[in-house]
Design an enzyme around this catalytic site. Structure first.
Site, PDB file in Angstrom:
ATOM      1  N   ASN A  12       0.455   8.565  -0.260  1.00 49.29           N
ATOM      2  CA  ASN A  12       0.824   7.199   0.103  1.00 49.29           C
ATOM      3  C   ASN A  12       2.328   7.020  -0.139  1.00 49.29           C
ATOM      4  O   ASN A  12       2.802   7.155  -1.272  1.00 49.29           O
ATOM      5  CB  ASN A  12      -0.006   6.240  -0.766  1.00 49.29           C
ATOM      6  CG  ASN A  12       0.292   4.791  -0.469  1.00 49.29           C
ATOM      7  OD1 ASN A  12       1.451   4.426  -0.264  1.00 49.29           O
ATOM      8  ND2 ASN A  12      -0.718   3.964  -0.461  1.00 49.29           N
TER       9      ASN A  12
ATOM     10  N   HIS B 218       5.769   3.404  -1.676  1.00 46.38           N
ATOM     11  CA  HIS B 218       6.806   3.097  -2.668  1.00 46.38           C
ATOM     12  C   HIS B 218       8.158   3.730  -2.352  1.00 46.38           C
ATOM     13  O   HIS B 218       9.153   3.391  -2.987  1.00 46.38           O
ATOM     14  CB  HIS B 218       6.306   3.415  -4.076  1.00 46.38           C
ATOM     15  CG  HIS B 218       5.176   2.484  -4.428  1.00 46.38           C
ATOM     16  ND1 HIS B 218       5.321   1.117  -4.395  1.00 46.38           N
ATOM     17  CD2 HIS B 218       3.888   2.717  -4.734  1.00 46.38           C
ATOM     18  CE1 HIS B 218       4.162   0.544  -4.690  1.00 46.38           C
ATOM     19  NE2 HIS B 218       3.278   1.496  -4.899  1.00 46.38           N
TER      20      HIS B 218
ATOM     21  N   HIS C 200       0.195   1.429   3.657  1.00 46.80           N
ATOM     22  CA  HIS C 200      -0.459   0.120   3.615  1.00 46.80           C
ATOM     23  C   HIS C 200       0.526  -0.898   4.168  1.00 46.80           C
ATOM     24  O   HIS C 200       1.536  -1.187   3.530  1.00 46.80           O
ATOM     25  CB  HIS C 200      -0.833  -0.206   2.162  1.00 46.80           C
ATOM     26  CG  HIS C 200      -1.583  -1.494   1.997  1.00 46.80           C
ATOM     27  ND1 HIS C 200      -2.017  -1.932   0.762  1.00 46.80           N
ATOM     28  CD2 HIS C 200      -1.982  -2.440   2.884  1.00 46.80           C
ATOM     29  CE1 HIS C 200      -2.659  -3.082   0.910  1.00 46.80           C
ATOM     30  NE2 HIS C 200      -2.635  -3.419   2.189  1.00 46.80           N
TER      31      HIS C 200
ATOM     32  N   ARG D  41       1.172  -4.345   4.468  1.00 50.60           N
ATOM     33  CA  ARG D  41       0.649  -5.596   3.892  1.00 50.60           C
ATOM     34  C   ARG D  41       1.041  -6.774   4.771  1.00 50.60           C
ATOM     35  O   ARG D  41       2.060  -6.737   5.466  1.00 50.60           O
ATOM     36  CB  ARG D  41       1.195  -5.796   2.469  1.00 50.60           C
ATOM     37  CG  ARG D  41       0.763  -4.704   1.504  1.00 50.60           C
ATOM     38  CD  ARG D  41       1.234  -5.018   0.093  1.00 50.60           C
ATOM     39  NE  ARG D  41       0.488  -6.111  -0.473  1.00 50.60           N
ATOM     40  CZ  ARG D  41      -0.568  -5.972  -1.275  1.00 50.60           C
ATOM     41  NH1 ARG D  41      -0.968  -4.781  -1.648  1.00 50.60           N
ATOM     42  NH2 ARG D  41      -1.203  -7.028  -1.726  1.00 50.60           N
TER      43      ARG D  41
ATOM     44  N   ARG E  93       5.625  -6.224   2.256  1.00 51.20           N
ATOM     45  CA  ARG E  93       6.379  -6.069   1.013  1.00 51.20           C
ATOM     46  C   ARG E  93       7.068  -4.709   0.919  1.00 51.20           C
ATOM     47  O   ARG E  93       8.139  -4.584   0.358  1.00 51.20           O
ATOM     48  CB  ARG E  93       5.416  -6.258  -0.160  1.00 51.20           C
ATOM     49  CG  ARG E  93       6.080  -6.428  -1.469  1.00 51.20           C
ATOM     50  CD  ARG E  93       5.137  -6.986  -2.492  1.00 51.20           C
ATOM     51  NE  ARG E  93       4.156  -6.013  -2.947  1.00 51.20           N
ATOM     52  CZ  ARG E  93       2.957  -6.350  -3.427  1.00 51.20           C
ATOM     53  NH1 ARG E  93       2.589  -7.605  -3.490  1.00 51.20           N
ATOM     54  NH2 ARG E  93       2.127  -5.427  -3.827  1.00 51.20           N
TER      55      ARG E  93
ATOM     56  N   GLU F  30      -3.840   1.940   5.920  1.00 51.74           N
ATOM     57  CA  GLU F  30      -4.542   1.064   4.992  1.00 51.74           C
ATOM     58  C   GLU F  30      -4.210  -0.375   5.376  1.00 51.74           C
ATOM     59  O   GLU F  30      -3.034  -0.716   5.560  1.00 51.74           O
ATOM     60  CB  GLU F  30      -4.042   1.402   3.586  1.00 51.74           C
ATOM     61  CG  GLU F  30      -4.898   0.899   2.476  1.00 51.74           C
ATOM     62  CD  GLU F  30      -4.273   1.261   1.130  1.00 51.74           C
ATOM     63  OE1 GLU F  30      -3.892   2.440   0.932  1.00 51.74           O
ATOM     64  OE2 GLU F  30      -4.152   0.357   0.308  1.00 51.74           O
TER      65      GLU F  30
ATOM     66  N   THR G 256      -3.555  -3.166  -4.831  1.00 48.79           N
ATOM     67  CA  THR G 256      -4.933  -3.539  -4.516  1.00 48.79           C
ATOM     68  C   THR G 256      -5.746  -3.574  -5.808  1.00 48.79           C
ATOM     69  O   THR G 256      -5.841  -2.574  -6.515  1.00 48.79           O
ATOM     70  CB  THR G 256      -5.534  -2.514  -3.528  1.00 48.79           C
ATOM     71  OG1 THR G 256      -4.555  -2.245  -2.519  1.00 48.79           O
ATOM     72  CG2 THR G 256      -6.787  -3.056  -2.884  1.00 48.79           C
TER      73      THR G 256
ATOM     74  N   GLU H 238     -13.730   4.808   0.510  1.00 53.05           N
ATOM     75  CA  GLU H 238     -12.807   5.297  -0.508  1.00 53.05           C
ATOM     76  C   GLU H 238     -13.241   4.661  -1.816  1.00 53.05           C
ATOM     77  O   GLU H 238     -13.255   3.433  -1.950  1.00 53.05           O
ATOM     78  CB  GLU H 238     -11.354   4.935  -0.179  1.00 53.05           C
ATOM     79  CG  GLU H 238     -10.408   5.503  -1.237  1.00 53.05           C
ATOM     80  CD  GLU H 238      -8.942   5.284  -0.927  1.00 53.05           C
ATOM     81  OE1 GLU H 238      -8.544   5.352   0.254  1.00 53.05           O
ATOM     82  OE2 GLU H 238      -8.196   5.041  -1.907  1.00 53.05           O
TER      83      GLU H 238
ATOM     84  N   HIS I 250      -6.574   5.593  -6.356  1.00 54.13           N
ATOM     85  CA  HIS I 250      -5.968   4.533  -7.169  1.00 54.13           C
ATOM     86  C   HIS I 250      -5.728   5.033  -8.590  1.00 54.13           C
ATOM     87  O   HIS I 250      -6.656   5.442  -9.269  1.00 54.13           O
ATOM     88  CB  HIS I 250      -6.801   3.248  -7.224  1.00 54.13           C
ATOM     89  CG  HIS I 250      -5.930   2.038  -7.279  1.00 54.13           C
ATOM     90  ND1 HIS I 250      -5.308   1.617  -8.421  1.00 54.13           N
ATOM     91  CD2 HIS I 250      -5.513   1.208  -6.296  1.00 54.13           C
ATOM     92  CE1 HIS I 250      -4.577   0.566  -8.141  1.00 54.13           C
ATOM     93  NE2 HIS I 250      -4.673   0.284  -6.860  1.00 54.13           N
TER      94      HIS I 250
END
Ligand code: PXP
Length: 235
Positions: free
Chosen positions: A6, A9, A42, A44, A48, A69, A100, A150, A185
């Protein structure tokens, strides 16, 4: 077991200064070159970290199994129908959350979730639901027509006793239902091995730790180390 990285970031760091660097698309290319099996982003509602253009570029330019995602909203479903990534993972999304926070409440989801799953599936996308490792959530995911789940590893990563056994049982239950089981996660070098040792789990999605540790050791090293931890545990 596939490692889906992912890269949200990387976009968080880029956005901190408003420019183009570091670029999540370049990071996605690098992860794939170093042996990752897929890329997760993801998008959002509030944009963000990842932006629409990042998602479009990764879908178009990076040779990877892209896992988009997303929340189950009309905007995101329409975007997925347009981009047709190989996989979508539907997550709950709250505006103020840092990440999440929990799995989808599949049993009490409104009619839009079922419609979203059927529209995404009709577009040829593998639909996964991010759920707590509970049989009832998996049963509900299956009933709604998801192909995959998931399993939320957040409580396991936080060290709650009994969580590994709960994940093992949930994965076995999911496979019994014919679902592909993924997990993610809070996974790190220290806690991913035990997840990789669960043969019923075929993919892990890892973001924050890999991007953070790459500050110290570099992204290529981080991807290769995580891949070798997974390979060693898989036996
Ligand atoms: N899977 C899902 C569904 C997530 O929402 C997240 C966080 O964006 C992850 C995996 C990755 O979690 P982490 O960043 O803690 O590795």
């Amino acid at each position: 077991m596939r490692l889906s990285v992912n890269v949200d970031h990387v976009a968080t760091l880029r956005n901190a200064r408003g420019g183009d660097f570091p670029c999540p698309v370049a990071a996605a290319h690098l992860c794939m070159a170093e042996g990752a099996d897929g890329i997760t982003v993801h998008l959002r509602e509030a944009r963000r970290h990842i932006r629409d253009r990042d998602l479009e570029r990764i879908a178009a330019e990076v040779d990877c199994r892209l896992n988009f995602e997303m929340a189950a909203t009309e905007e995101m479903v329409a975007l997925a129908e347009k981009l047709r990534p190989p996989a979508c993972c539907i997550v709950p999304e709250k505006r103020a959350e840092l990440t999440t926070e929990g799995g989808l409440d599949v049993r009490n989801a409104g009619p839009f979730l079922a419609a979203a799953i059927s529209r995404l599936s009709a577009a040829g996308i593998e639909v996964s639901l991010f759920v707590e490792p509970e049989a009832a959530a998996l049963d509900a995911a299956r009933a709604l027509g998801a192909q995959a789940v998931e399993l939320h590893t957040g409580r396991y990563a936080d060290g709650h006793p009994g969580e590994l056994a709960r994940l093992q049982a949930a994965a076995a239950h999911g496979v019994g239902l014919g679902l592909h089981c993924h997990a993610g996660h809070g996974l790190t070098y220290d806690n991913t091995g035990a997840i990789a040792a669960i043969p019923d789990i075929i993919e892990v999605s890892i973001g924050h730790f890999l991007i953070s540790t790459s500050i110290f050791e570099g992204l290529p090293t981080a991807i290769r180390r995580m891949k070798s931890i997974i390979a060693a545990s898989r036996g």
